[in-house]
Design a protein around this motif. Structure first.
Motif, PDB file in Angstrom:
ATOM      1  N   LYS A  13       0.301 -23.548  -9.288  1.00  0.00           N
ATOM      2  CA  LYS A  13      -0.199 -24.700  -8.550  1.00  0.00           C
ATOM      3  C   LYS A  13      -1.585 -25.045  -9.091  1.00  0.00           C
ATOM      4  CE  LYS A  13      -0.862 -26.383  -3.830  1.00  0.00           C
ATOM      5  NZ  LYS A  13      -2.216 -26.907  -3.972  1.00  0.00           N
ATOM      6  N   LEU A  14      -1.729 -26.280  -9.601  1.00  0.00           N
ATOM      7  CA  LEU A  14      -3.005 -26.683 -10.182  1.00  0.00           C
ATOM      8  C   LEU A  14      -4.057 -26.848  -9.097  1.00  0.00           C
ATOM      9  CD1 LEU A  14      -1.837 -29.316 -12.818  1.00  0.00           C
ATOM     10  CD2 LEU A  14      -2.424 -26.931 -13.185  1.00  0.00           C
ATOM     11  N   SER A  15      -5.219 -26.321  -9.340  1.00  0.00           N
ATOM     12  CA  SER A  15      -6.303 -26.414  -8.380  1.00  0.00           C
ATOM     13  C   SER A  15      -7.046 -27.727  -8.548  1.00  0.00           C
ATOM     14  CB  SER A  15      -7.274 -25.243  -8.574  1.00  0.00           C
ATOM     15  OG  SER A  15      -8.414 -25.433  -7.776  1.00  0.00           O
ATOM     16  N   THR A  16      -7.440 -28.330  -7.440  1.00  0.00           N
ATOM     17  CA  THR A  16      -8.244 -29.553  -7.501  1.00  0.00           C
ATOM     18  C   THR A  16      -9.710 -29.261  -7.231  1.00  0.00           C
ATOM     19  OG1 THR A  16      -7.793 -29.991  -5.166  1.00  0.00           O
ATOM     20  CG2 THR A  16      -6.328 -31.007  -6.784  1.00  0.00           C
ATOM     21  N   GLY A  17     -10.034 -28.006  -7.013  1.00  0.00           N
ATOM     22  CA  GLY A  17     -11.430 -27.637  -6.783  1.00  0.00           C
ATOM     23  C   GLY A  17     -12.205 -27.603  -8.083  1.00  0.00           C
ATOM     24  N   VAL A  18     -13.476 -27.974  -8.043  1.00  0.00           N
ATOM     25  CA  VAL A  18     -14.319 -27.978  -9.233  1.00  0.00           C
ATOM     26  C   VAL A  18     -15.444 -26.975  -9.036  1.00  0.00           C
ATOM     27  CG1 VAL A  18     -15.786 -29.340 -10.742  1.00  0.00           C
ATOM     28  CG2 VAL A  18     -13.789 -30.397  -9.676  1.00  0.00           C
ATOM     29  N   GLN A  19     -15.424 -25.908  -9.835  1.00  0.00           N
ATOM     30  CA  GLN A  19     -16.468 -24.901  -9.757  1.00  0.00           C
ATOM     31  C   GLN A  19     -17.646 -25.360 -10.598  1.00  0.00           C
ATOM     32  OE1 GLN A  19     -16.324 -22.090  -7.827  1.00  0.00           O
ATOM     33  NE2 GLN A  19     -18.464 -21.803  -8.347  1.00  0.00           N
ATOM     34  N   LEU A  20     -18.743 -25.705  -9.935  1.00  0.00           N
ATOM     35  CA  LEU A  20     -19.912 -26.250 -10.636  1.00  0.00           C
ATOM     36  C   LEU A  20     -20.703 -25.160 -11.344  1.00  0.00           C
ATOM     37  CD1 LEU A  20     -21.645 -28.888  -8.342  1.00  0.00           C
ATOM     38  CD2 LEU A  20     -20.659 -29.259 -10.594  1.00  0.00           C
ATOM     39  N   LEU A  21     -21.283 -25.542 -12.470  1.00  0.00           N
ATOM     40  CA  LEU A  21     -22.293 -24.694 -13.088  1.00  0.00           C
ATOM     41  C   LEU A  21     -23.550 -24.783 -12.238  1.00  0.00           C
ATOM     42  CD1 LEU A  21     -23.581 -23.117 -15.488  1.00  0.00           C
ATOM     43  CD2 LEU A  21     -24.096 -25.343 -16.498  1.00  0.00           C
ATOM     44  N   VAL A  28     -10.665 -30.029 -16.020  1.00  0.00           N
ATOM     45  CA  VAL A  28      -9.910 -31.274 -16.150  1.00  0.00           C
ATOM     46  C   VAL A  28      -9.156 -31.509 -14.846  1.00  0.00           C
ATOM     47  CG1 VAL A  28      -8.141 -32.533 -17.427  1.00  0.00           C
ATOM     48  CG2 VAL A  28      -9.671 -30.959 -18.634  1.00  0.00           C
ATOM     49  N   GLN A  29      -9.402 -32.645 -14.223  1.00  0.00           N
ATOM     50  CA  GLN A  29      -8.772 -32.947 -12.941  1.00  0.00           C
ATOM     51  C   GLN A  29      -7.848 -34.154 -13.097  1.00  0.00           C
ATOM     52  OE1 GLN A  29     -11.179 -34.164  -9.411  1.00  0.00           O
ATOM     53  NE2 GLN A  29     -10.238 -32.375  -8.486  1.00  0.00           N
ATOM     54  N   VAL A  30      -6.598 -33.951 -12.735  1.00  0.00           N
ATOM     55  CA  VAL A  30      -5.614 -35.035 -12.756  1.00  0.00           C
ATOM     56  C   VAL A  30      -5.813 -35.890 -11.512  1.00  0.00           C
ATOM     57  CG1 VAL A  30      -3.168 -35.609 -12.813  1.00  0.00           C
ATOM     58  CG2 VAL A  30      -4.000 -33.577 -14.022  1.00  0.00           C
ATOM     59  N   CYS A  31      -5.959 -37.199 -11.717  1.00  0.00           N
ATOM     60  CA  CYS A  31      -6.195 -38.064 -10.564  1.00  0.00           C
ATOM     61  C   CYS A  31      -5.752 -39.490 -10.875  1.00  0.00           C
ATOM     62  CB  CYS A  31      -7.665 -38.053 -10.150  1.00  0.00           C
ATOM     63  SG  CYS A  31      -8.762 -38.823 -11.345  1.00  0.00           S
ATOM     64  N   ALA A  32      -5.631 -40.301  -9.828  1.00  0.00           N
ATOM     65  CA  ALA A  32      -5.284 -41.709  -9.995  1.00  0.00           C
ATOM     66  C   ALA A  32      -6.508 -42.494 -10.458  1.00  0.00           C
ATOM     67  CB  ALA A  32      -4.756 -42.275  -8.680  1.00  0.00           C
ATOM     68  N   GLU A  33      -6.267 -43.585 -11.172  1.00  0.00           N
ATOM     69  CA  GLU A  33      -7.349 -44.390 -11.730  1.00  0.00           C
ATOM     70  C   GLU A  33      -8.308 -44.888 -10.656  1.00  0.00           C
ATOM     71  OE1 GLU A  33      -9.585 -46.023 -14.715  1.00  0.00           O
ATOM     72  OE2 GLU A  33      -7.703 -44.944 -15.068  1.00  0.00           O
ATOM     73  N   HIS A  34      -7.763 -45.358  -9.521  1.00  0.00           N
ATOM     74  CA  HIS A  34      -8.611 -45.969  -8.500  1.00  0.00           C
ATOM     75  C   HIS A  34      -9.472 -44.959  -7.752  1.00  0.00           C
ATOM     76  CE1 HIS A  34      -5.114 -44.683  -6.087  1.00  0.00           C
ATOM     77  NE2 HIS A  34      -5.946 -44.655  -5.058  1.00  0.00           N
ATOM     78  N   LYS A  35      -9.191 -43.675  -7.919  1.00  0.00           N
ATOM     79  CA  LYS A  35      -9.956 -42.652  -7.214  1.00  0.00           C
ATOM     80  C   LYS A  35     -11.153 -42.138  -8.027  1.00  0.00           C
ATOM     81  CE  LYS A  35      -6.205 -40.898  -4.281  1.00  0.00           C
ATOM     82  NZ  LYS A  35      -5.440 -39.694  -3.876  1.00  0.00           N
ATOM     83  N   LYS A  36     -11.238 -42.531  -9.274  1.00  0.00           N
ATOM     84  CA  LYS A  36     -12.276 -41.978 -10.142  1.00  0.00           C
ATOM     85  C   LYS A  36     -13.702 -42.312  -9.696  1.00  0.00           C
ATOM     86  CE  LYS A  36     -10.753 -43.296 -14.236  1.00  0.00           C
ATOM     87  NZ  LYS A  36     -10.568 -43.345 -15.704  1.00  0.00           N
ATOM     88  N   PRO A  37     -13.998 -43.554  -9.253  1.00  0.00           N
ATOM     89  CA  PRO A  37     -15.386 -43.827  -8.842  1.00  0.00           C
ATOM     90  C   PRO A  37     -15.871 -42.906  -7.723  1.00  0.00           C
ATOM     91  CG  PRO A  37     -14.196 -45.885  -9.141  1.00  0.00           C
ATOM     92  CD  PRO A  37     -13.183 -44.790  -9.242  1.00  0.00           C
ATOM     93  N   ALA A  38     -15.018 -42.716  -6.710  1.00  0.00           N
ATOM     94  CA  ALA A  38     -15.406 -41.854  -5.587  1.00  0.00           C
ATOM     95  C   ALA A  38     -15.560 -40.406  -6.043  1.00  0.00           C
ATOM     96  CB  ALA A  38     -14.367 -41.952  -4.472  1.00  0.00           C
ATOM     97  N   LYS A  39     -14.678 -39.948  -6.928  1.00  0.00           N
ATOM     98  CA  LYS A  39     -14.760 -38.573  -7.414  1.00  0.00           C
ATOM     99  C   LYS A  39     -16.024 -38.348  -8.250  1.00  0.00           C
ATOM    100  CE  LYS A  39      -9.873 -37.284  -7.342  1.00  0.00           C
ATOM    101  NZ  LYS A  39     -10.073 -36.055  -6.550  1.00  0.00           N
TER     102      LYS A  39
END
Length: 481
Positions: A29-37, A324-335
Motif C-alpha cells: 500500500k503506497l503511503s501518502t505521508g511525506v517525511q520532511l527533512l 514521489v506522491q501520486v495525485c490528481a492535477e487539481h490537487k497540486k496547488p493545495a498540496k
C-alpha cells in the motif's frame, strides 16, 4: 443524512484498512505521508561541513601538500587548499590524470559531484604548461567552455575567476539576451578562457569579433553535454565542430602559440608540433542517454577515456531523500502550499533565523507565473526564473534566492542544469518532467557535495508510461516506494 453517510464511509475505510493488513506481503500500500527533512538537521550538517572546510583551509596554510592531493600538479593542490578542499571527489580523481595528459575525456557523474573543477583545473594546468600567463595575449581563447544556459555559463566563469588569483589568466563570459558591444570590448582584451552559450559564440564569430581555430582553441569543454548534443543545439554544435575539429587534424599538441616555451611544453606532452593540432575535447554531464552517444562520439578521439561515476545507471546523490506522491492535477496547488507550510512550521519550531529555501520546478512558463502569484498571495517571498525573463531579471532572481532574500524560486528547466545553489535543502517537482534524465538534473539541485537534501515530486496519471522506470530508480537509490 449527510452525517450518517460520512460515518458510513469512514467505517468502510476503516474496514478496508483492516483488510489491507491481512493481505499478502507482496501487495504494497503506497503511503501518502511525506517525511520532511528536518531543517535543523540540514543546517547543522551544512555548518559542520563548513567548519571542516575552514579547518582544512587553515591546516592547508601549514601543510602545503595534503596527502590526497600529492599525485596532482602544484596548481591543483594550491587551488584546492585555498578553497578548503583536501581531497578530490571521485570524478575529479578520475578526470585529472587523463585531462592533464592531453587525453580526450567523457565524464558522467551525479549532480553536485564537482564536475566543473574536474575539467577546469586540468585545462588551466595545460594553459600554464603552454606558457600562458597574465602577460600573454592569445589571438583567440586557448580554452573554450560551451554551456547550454546563461546561468551555467556565468557560474563556470565565476569559478574561472577564482583560479585567476593564482594564475593571472583572463576569462570572458558571453551569452545571449544582452547587447554584444560590451562582450566584443572584453574579447578585445585577449582572454585566455572563453565561457559561453553556442548561439552567442557563433554570433561573435560571424561578426568577426571572435576567432576560433584548432591551433588557437586547443582545450574544448562541453558542459552538460547531453543537452548540448540534443536536437535543439545540434545545428550550432555542428558548426562549432567544423571550426574546431578539422577532419584530418592531428592529436592535441600545444595550447596556442605564446612562444618557445609553449612549443617545448607541446613536445613534452607528445604533440609532435603539428601545424593544425586537434583540440583536446572534454564532455561532462550527469546523464548520457543512448540517443546522444553517437553525437558525442563525433567530438571525441578514438582513444578518449570514458568514466562513469554512478551508483546506478542514472545517479542521484545518496544524501537526497526522494518522495514521489501520486495525485490528481487539481490537487497540486493545495498540496504544494501544505508542503511549504510544513517546512515553515518546522523551521519556526526550531527557531531558525531564516526560513529554508525551496526550489519549485514547473514545465510551463504559464504555470511558473501562476505559482509565483499564488505563493506571494500566501505571504511567501517568491521569485521566478524562466526563458522569457530578461537577463537582468534572471540575475536579480538568482541573486535574491542565493542570498536568502527569497524563500521560494519557481523555475522551468532553465535552472535544472549545472547550477550550484549552496545549502539548498528542498526541491519540489510541481510538474513531473517527461523524462527521468530531466528528473535527475532537477533533483540534483539539492544535496550538492554530499549535503543533505529533500526532493518532493507530484506524479499524475498522464505519466504512467515512466512509472516503472521511476520505481526502479527509486529502488536503486534505496528510497521508499
Amino acid at each position: 443524512k449527510k452525517q450518517e453517510k460520512k460515518q458510513k464511509s469512514k467505517a468502510k475505510a476503516a474496514d478496508k484498512g483492516k483488510d489491507a493488513v491481512s493481505k499478502p506481503l507482496g501487495i504494497v500500500k503506497l503511503s501518502t505521508g511525506v517525511q520532511l527533512l528536518d531543517p535543523t538537521v540540514a543546517l547543522n550538517h551544512a555548518s559542520a561541513q563548513a567548519k571542516q572546510q575552514a579547518q582544512a583551509k587553515a591546516d592547508g596554510m601549514k601543510v602545503v601538500e595534503p596527502e590526497a592531493l600529492k599525485p596532482y600538479p602544484p596548481l591543483i593542490q594550491s587551488f584546492m587548499v585555498s578553497q578548503g578542499f583536501v581531497e578530490p571527489t571521485p570524478i575529479q580523481a578520475a578526470a585529472w590524470p587523463a585531462c592533464c595528459s592531453g587525453q580526450d575525456f567523457q565524464g558522467v557523474a551525479e549532480p553536485g559531484s564537482g564536475k566543473t573543477l574536474a575539467y577546469l583545473l586540468p585545462g588551466i594546468v595545460r594553459l600554464q604548461a603552454a606558457g600562458h600567463s597574465g602577460t600573454t595575449n592569445p589571438e583567440g581563447p586557448a580554452m573554450l567552455v560551451l554551456a547550454p544556459t546563461r546561468e551555467l555559463a556565468l557560474q563556470v566563469a565565476t569559478a574561472c575567476r577564482l583560479v585567476r588569483k593564482l594564475t593571472g589568466l583572463r576569462t570572458v563570459c558571453v551569452y545571449g539576451g544582452v547587447p554584444k558591444e560590451q562582450q566584443v570590448e572584453l574579447l578585445g582584451k585577449h582572454p585566455h578562457i572563453l565561457v559561453g552559450t553556442p548561439g552567442r559564440i557563433l554570433d561573435l564569430v560571424d561578426d568577426g569579433a571572435l576567432k576560433l581555430t584548432p591551433a588557437g582553441s586547443s582545450y574544448v569543454v562541453l558542459d552538460e553535454a547531453d543537452k548540448m548534443l540534443s536536437l535543439g543545439f545540434q545545428p550550432q554544435l555542428d558548426r562549432l565542430r567544423a571550426l574546431l575539429l578539422p577532419a584530418a587534424a592531428a592529436p592535441p599538441a600545444e595550447l596556442g602559440k605564446p612562444g618557445k616555451k609553449a612549443k617545448a611544453a607541446g613536445a613534452a606532452a607528445g604533440g609532435g608540433g603539428a601545424a593544425a593540432p586537434r583540440p583536446q575535447v572534454l564532455l561532462f554531464t550527469a546523464t548520457m542517454p543512448a540517443e546522444v552517444k553517437d553525437a558525442a562520439a563525433k567530438w571525441l578521439a578514438a582513444k578518449a577515456a570514458h568514466v562513469t561515476i554512478t551508483h546506478s545507471a542514472a545517479s542521484i546523490s545518496r544524501t537526497i531523500t526522494q518522495v514521489v506522491q501520486v495525485c490528481a492535477e487539481h490537487k497540486k496547488p493545495a498540496k504544494l502550499l501544505k508542503h511549504l507550510a510544513a517546512i515553515k512550521a518546522k523551521a519556526e519550531s526550531a527557531q531558525l533565523r531564516n526560513l529554508p529555501r525551496v526550489l519549485v520546478f514547473a514545465n510551463r512558463i504559464k504555470t511558473v507565473r501562476f505559482l509565483a502569484d499564488t505563493l506571494k498571495k500566501e505571504g511567501y517571498k517568491a521569485v521566478m526564473l524562466h526563458g522569457e525573463r530578461s537577463q537582468p531579471e534572471r540575475e536579480a532572481a538568482m541573486s535574491e534566492f542565493k542570498a536568502g532574500k527569497a524563500q521560494v524560486m519557481v523555475a522551468t528547466d532553465v535552472a535544472a542544469r549545472g547550477l550550484d545553489i549552496r545549502l539548498l535543502p528542498y526541491v519540489v517537482n510541481y510538474d513531473f518532467p517527461s523524462s527521468l534524465e530531466t528528473y535527475i538534473h532537477r533533483v540534483g539541485r539539492t544535496g550538492r557535495l554530499a549535503a543533505y537534501g529533500h526532493a518532493y515530486s507530484f506524479f499524475t496519471r498522464n505519466l504512467a508510461r515512466i512509472a516503472g522506470p521511476l520505481v526502479d530508480l527509486l529502488s536503486a537509490h534505496e528510497q521508499g516506494v
